[in-house]
Motif scaffolding. Structure first.
Motif, PDB file in Angstrom:
ATOM      1  N   TYR A 183       0.833  -1.204   0.000  1.00  0.00           N
ATOM      2  CA  TYR A 183       0.000   0.000   0.000  1.00  0.00           C
ATOM      3  C   TYR A 183       0.870   1.258   0.000  1.00  0.00           C
ATOM      4  O   TYR A 183       0.701   2.149  -0.843  1.00  0.00           O
ATOM      5  CB  TYR A 183      -0.929  -0.040   1.214  1.00  0.00           C
ATOM      6  N   GLN A 186       2.921   1.640  -3.303  1.00  0.00           N
ATOM      7  CA  GLN A 186       2.129   2.083  -4.446  1.00  0.00           C
ATOM      8  C   GLN A 186       1.917   3.594  -4.402  1.00  0.00           C
ATOM      9  O   GLN A 186       2.016   4.277  -5.421  1.00  0.00           O
ATOM     10  CB  GLN A 186       0.789   1.359  -4.473  1.00  0.00           C
ATOM     11  N   GLY A 190       4.951   3.326  -6.731  1.00  0.00           N
ATOM     12  CA  GLY A 190       4.332   2.409  -7.669  1.00  0.00           C
ATOM     13  C   GLY A 190       5.284   1.335  -8.178  1.00  0.00           C
ATOM     14  O   GLY A 190       6.234   0.962  -7.498  1.00  0.00           O
ATOM     15  N   LEU A 192       4.971  -1.894  -8.491  1.00  0.00           N
ATOM     16  CA  LEU A 192       5.058  -2.788  -7.336  1.00  0.00           C
ATOM     17  C   LEU A 192       5.871  -4.047  -7.608  1.00  0.00           C
ATOM     18  O   LEU A 192       6.718  -4.430  -6.799  1.00  0.00           O
ATOM     19  CB  LEU A 192       3.654  -3.171  -6.866  1.00  0.00           C
ATOM     20  N   GLU A 221      -7.132   0.743  -6.946  1.00  0.00           N
ATOM     21  CA  GLU A 221      -6.432   0.823  -8.224  1.00  0.00           C
ATOM     22  C   GLU A 221      -5.444  -0.303  -8.485  1.00  0.00           C
ATOM     23  O   GLU A 221      -4.874  -0.364  -9.582  1.00  0.00           O
ATOM     24  CB  GLU A 221      -5.681   2.168  -8.298  1.00  0.00           C
ATOM     25  N   VAL A 222      -5.199  -1.177  -7.517  1.00  0.00           N
ATOM     26  CA  VAL A 222      -4.185  -2.218  -7.675  1.00  0.00           C
ATOM     27  C   VAL A 222      -4.843  -3.585  -7.820  1.00  0.00           C
ATOM     28  O   VAL A 222      -5.708  -3.960  -7.010  1.00  0.00           O
ATOM     29  CB  VAL A 222      -3.211  -2.238  -6.481  1.00  0.00           C
ATOM     30  N   ASN A 223      -4.418  -4.348  -8.814  1.00  0.00           N
ATOM     31  CA  ASN A 223      -4.803  -5.746  -8.953  1.00  0.00           C
ATOM     32  C   ASN A 223      -3.748  -6.567  -8.205  1.00  0.00           C
ATOM     33  O   ASN A 223      -2.661  -6.823  -8.727  1.00  0.00           O
ATOM     34  CB  ASN A 223      -4.851  -6.137 -10.422  1.00  0.00           C
ATOM     35  N   PHE A 224      -4.059  -6.951  -6.980  1.00  0.00           N
ATOM     36  CA  PHE A 224      -3.067  -7.611  -6.142  1.00  0.00           C
ATOM     37  C   PHE A 224      -2.828  -9.072  -6.500  1.00  0.00           C
ATOM     38  O   PHE A 224      -1.848  -9.658  -6.050  1.00  0.00           O
ATOM     39  CB  PHE A 224      -3.458  -7.512  -4.658  1.00  0.00           C
ATOM     40  N   VAL A 227       0.509  -9.559  -8.116  1.00  0.00           N
ATOM     41  CA  VAL A 227       1.575  -9.200  -7.168  1.00  0.00           C
ATOM     42  C   VAL A 227       1.817 -10.353  -6.195  1.00  0.00           C
ATOM     43  O   VAL A 227       2.965 -10.737  -5.935  1.00  0.00           O
ATOM     44  CB  VAL A 227       1.216  -7.911  -6.403  1.00  0.00           C
TER      45      VAL A 227
END
Length: 265
Positions: A183, A186, A190, A192, A221-224, A227
């Motif tokens: 978090y 990002q 960013g 990541l 906003e993040v597609n985890f 990741v």
């Protein structure tokens, strides 16, 4: 598949703090973390862990006067004695709770700090971390440092991953590692996956939350998913702390975690 730990300072706040252990276990978590244990006796926390079959994953060293706005002592010149006392207090709790990791918050710079002031804080930070890492090593624990974004925590000394790596290298202890919060990363810089890859050799713990609202990781906003898949492929075998504030009821928002092994009992 990452092992997810519930952060009890932010999750399950529908319950009194000591009751959050049971709520987390019922929801399917096997590990917990939180900011600070010091409002409770260590044996009270140990009893909750044992009662619900939970592992204590992480907590923070004493942060100074939290209510007055302090956010860690590690970099504050003139507070070295208080910081070292906090290390010993935290290690006592870590022993009682069988907690392998302790996070030392860096602390805040004075508003408008000059470059000379920043360097003085950084030098104090390195000295204090050297002492704390040695103490943690003797006790069989790992000390962590975490870059925190300046939007949530203005004037925090440690905000970028590159500075964290520099500090770890300057301390030069195998007992000091990086708390990589996806978090915060990002928000600050960013990129990541590539940043995680570049830092992976010093990572000791990982945390996540949705960006920008710090709600569930499937919001924002993040597609985890990719990741966490990359974290797996890198060989990470530690915990991922769920350090987010649920948008509503904690359990209602756990659908995202079911794919990662959190199964309600």
């Amino acid at each position: 598949m990452p092992r997810l730990a519930a952060n009890l300072s932010m999750m399950f706040t529908e319950h009194a703090f000591l009751d959050r252990f049971g709520a987390a276990a019922k929801a399917g978590f096997t590990g917990v973390e939180y900011l600070f244990p010091y409002d409770f006796e260590a044996h009270e926390l140990r009893e909750r862990l044992d009662q619900h079959g939970l592992t204590q994953v992480l907590f923070n060293l004493p942060p100074g006067d939290w209510e007055a706005g302090e956010r860690g002592l590690a970099s504050l010149p003139g507070r070295e004695g208080e910081f070292r006392e906090g290390v010993e207090r935290a290690l006592d709790y870590a022993k009682a709770l069988d907690c392998p990791r302790l996070h030392a918050m860096a602390g805040l710079l004075p508003q408008g700090a000059s470059e000379a002031t920043r360097e003085a804080h950084l030098a104090t930070y390195v000295d204090n971390l050297s002492h704390a890492a040695e103490a943690c090593g003797r006790a069989g624990r790992t000390l962590l440092i975490e870059p925190i974004n300046g939007r949530d925590m203005p004037d925090f000394l440690l905000q970028r991953q590159e500075l964290a790596r520099e500090v770890i290298q300057r301390v030069g202890s195998p007992h000091l590692r990086l708390q990589f919060d996806l978090y915060h990363c990002q928000i600050v810089q960013g990129d990541l996956i590539r940043t995680l890859e570049s830092q992976f050799d010093v990572v000791g713990h990982v945390q996540l939350a949705g960006v920008p609202e710090r709600h569930e990781p499937d919001q924002g906003e993040v597609n985890f998913g990719p990741v966490l898949e990359r974290l797996d492929s890198l060989g990470y075998d530690g915990w991922v702390g769920c350090e987010y504030r649920p948008a509503g009821d904690t359990v209602d928002g756990l659908g995202w975690a079911r794919a990662h092994g959190v199964v309600a009992k």
